[in-house]
Scaffold this active site. Sequence first.
Site, PDB file in Angstrom:
ATOM      1  N   GLU A 239       0.837  -1.191   0.000  1.00 45.73           N
ATOM      2  CA  GLU A 239       0.000   0.000   0.000  1.00 45.73           C
ATOM      3  C   GLU A 239       0.873   1.241   0.000  1.00 45.73           C
ATOM      4  O   GLU A 239       1.900   1.290   0.678  1.00 45.73           O
ATOM      5  CB  GLU A 239      -0.889  -0.005   1.250  1.00 45.73           C
ATOM      6  CG  GLU A 239      -1.719   1.247   1.471  1.00 45.73           C
ATOM      7  CD  GLU A 239      -2.446   1.220   2.801  1.00 45.73           C
ATOM      8  OE1 GLU A 239      -3.350   0.367   2.950  1.00 45.73           O
ATOM      9  OE2 GLU A 239      -2.102   2.024   3.693  1.00 45.73           O
TER      10      GLU A 239
ATOM     11  N   TYR B 166      -6.808   6.741   0.274  1.00 46.73           N
ATOM     12  CA  TYR B 166      -7.586   7.952  -0.010  1.00 46.73           C
ATOM     13  C   TYR B 166      -7.709   8.719   1.301  1.00 46.73           C
ATOM     14  O   TYR B 166      -8.075   8.133   2.323  1.00 46.73           O
ATOM     15  CB  TYR B 166      -8.967   7.584  -0.531  1.00 46.73           C
ATOM     16  CG  TYR B 166      -9.527   8.526  -1.564  1.00 46.73           C
ATOM     17  CD1 TYR B 166     -10.148   8.063  -2.709  1.00 46.73           C
ATOM     18  CD2 TYR B 166      -9.441   9.912  -1.402  1.00 46.73           C
ATOM     19  CE1 TYR B 166     -10.659   8.920  -3.674  1.00 46.73           C
ATOM     20  CE2 TYR B 166      -9.944  10.775  -2.348  1.00 46.73           C
ATOM     21  CZ  TYR B 166     -10.549  10.277  -3.481  1.00 46.73           C
ATOM     22  OH  TYR B 166     -11.049  11.139  -4.432  1.00 46.73           O
TER      23      TYR B 166
ATOM     24  N   GLY C 153     -13.104   5.018   7.096  1.00 47.86           N
ATOM     25  CA  GLY C 153     -12.145   6.101   7.259  1.00 47.86           C
ATOM     26  C   GLY C 153     -12.107   6.579   8.700  1.00 47.86           C
ATOM     27  O   GLY C 153     -12.980   6.255   9.513  1.00 47.86           O
TER      28      GLY C 153
ATOM     29  N   TYR D 253     -10.348  -6.855  11.320  1.00 45.01           N
ATOM     30  CA  TYR D 253      -9.563  -6.458  12.488  1.00 45.01           C
ATOM     31  C   TYR D 253      -9.334  -7.663  13.406  1.00 45.01           C
ATOM     32  O   TYR D 253     -10.216  -8.018  14.199  1.00 45.01           O
ATOM     33  CB  TYR D 253     -10.277  -5.337  13.252  1.00 45.01           C
ATOM     34  CG  TYR D 253     -10.449  -4.089  12.420  1.00 45.01           C
ATOM     35  CD1 TYR D 253      -9.510  -3.069  12.465  1.00 45.01           C
ATOM     36  CD2 TYR D 253     -11.532  -3.954  11.548  1.00 45.01           C
ATOM     37  CE1 TYR D 253      -9.642  -1.928  11.685  1.00 45.01           C
ATOM     38  CE2 TYR D 253     -11.672  -2.823  10.762  1.00 45.01           C
ATOM     39  CZ  TYR D 253     -10.728  -1.812  10.827  1.00 45.01           C
ATOM     40  OH  TYR D 253     -10.856  -0.689  10.046  1.00 45.01           O
TER      41      TYR D 253
ATOM     42  N   LYS E  88     -21.177  -7.637   5.735  1.00 45.16           N
ATOM     43  CA  LYS E  88     -20.601  -7.044   4.523  1.00 45.16           C
ATOM     44  C   LYS E  88     -20.261  -8.124   3.486  1.00 45.16           C
ATOM     45  O   LYS E  88     -20.449  -7.916   2.282  1.00 45.16           O
ATOM     46  CB  LYS E  88     -19.362  -6.217   4.889  1.00 45.16           C
ATOM     47  CG  LYS E  88     -19.718  -4.892   5.563  1.00 45.16           C
ATOM     48  CD  LYS E  88     -18.511  -4.040   5.855  1.00 45.16           C
ATOM     49  CE  LYS E  88     -17.883  -4.377   7.169  1.00 45.16           C
ATOM     50  NZ  LYS E  88     -16.883  -3.377   7.598  1.00 45.16           N
TER      51      LYS E  88
ATOM     52  N   GLN F 163       7.486   4.337  17.272  1.00 42.28           N
ATOM     53  CA  GLN F 163       6.362   3.522  16.826  1.00 42.28           C
ATOM     54  C   GLN F 163       5.955   2.469  17.845  1.00 42.28           C
ATOM     55  O   GLN F 163       4.830   1.974  17.807  1.00 42.28           O
ATOM     56  CB  GLN F 163       6.694   2.864  15.486  1.00 42.28           C
ATOM     57  CG  GLN F 163       6.734   3.847  14.328  1.00 42.28           C
ATOM     58  CD  GLN F 163       7.151   3.200  13.028  1.00 42.28           C
ATOM     59  OE1 GLN F 163       7.638   2.061  12.999  1.00 42.28           O
ATOM     60  NE2 GLN F 163       6.993   3.916  11.931  1.00 42.28           N
TER      61      GLN F 163
END
Length: 317
Positions: free
Chosen positions: A19, A51, A126, A179, A199, A246
């Site tokens: 990605e 996006y 998002g 997830y 979904k 991180q």
Amino acid sequence: MKVTEHIKKAKGKTLFSFEILPPVKGESVQNIFDAIDPLMEFKPPFIDVTYHREEYVYKKRENGLLEKVSTRKRPGTVGICAAIINKYGVDAVPHIICGGFSKEETENALIDLDFLGIDNVLVLRGDAIRSEGRFEADPQGHSYASELLGQVLDLNNGEYLHEEVKRNKTNFCIGVAGYPEKHFEAPSLKSDLKYLKMKVDMGADYIVTQMFFDNQKYFDFVDKCRANGIDVPIIPGLKPITTLKQMNVLPSIFHVDLPDDLVDALEGCKDNKAAREVGVEWAIQQSKELKEAGVPCLHYYTMSKSSVTKRIAETLF
């Protein structure tokens, strides 16, 4: 070609994908090419492009009041997907999100993608923007990924927002997010799996997981999905740790746990260089185990920086 067709064509061989982020407004698409070029030797059949919704800045007006101005910091997803297909001849998978977009804007983006011959989309709700404490949907948009999925499926059936008769049918292969440690807003993993199954039952074709650092959580997640009748491909998403910061930032932002062994190793690092070596080695071992287990694809979150992912891929592909 659709993601599911790539997986079927591989006949059990684990694929490599990654990605990338669109460049910040004002930067060149060459930044993206520079991130992709070193990874093309591993023959990714598809590349995801994120996006990003709008963010806000406050500008002081002449009367002293502050004006809230919308800005899109990372535009260009549709154009980048077209550029990837044109330059590399591989499929691009644009992320389509709810936040910051009306249904009309979403439909127009999907029409553009269809005209470009793009076969795949990854449908996501998002995140909330930084200035908001929680996710706020566009007043004319979708609040949930399932609603956005429904709009893509409607287009696949030739049903548009303002057309009473059926028109051209799109043919998008649709991915959704999974997830292994549950979405942080879900009350339980069981509840999260219920909506994921909904979904898939609606028509989602495959699942890409949130990053995880303990493979057992992925394996358990897949087992629970299968037990709940979710039978689509489940692609594991991996993010190598590259800085000491991180160690705390990733669990905070993405709501994932780090295994004790990984934390102990990172805490013993004196600087980011040492932390990067620990992170790369951990990701290599994760990747090897997942590949040996026969996962359909190893999907890496590169943050548009390819050097670490290249080191990992060199040991596996």
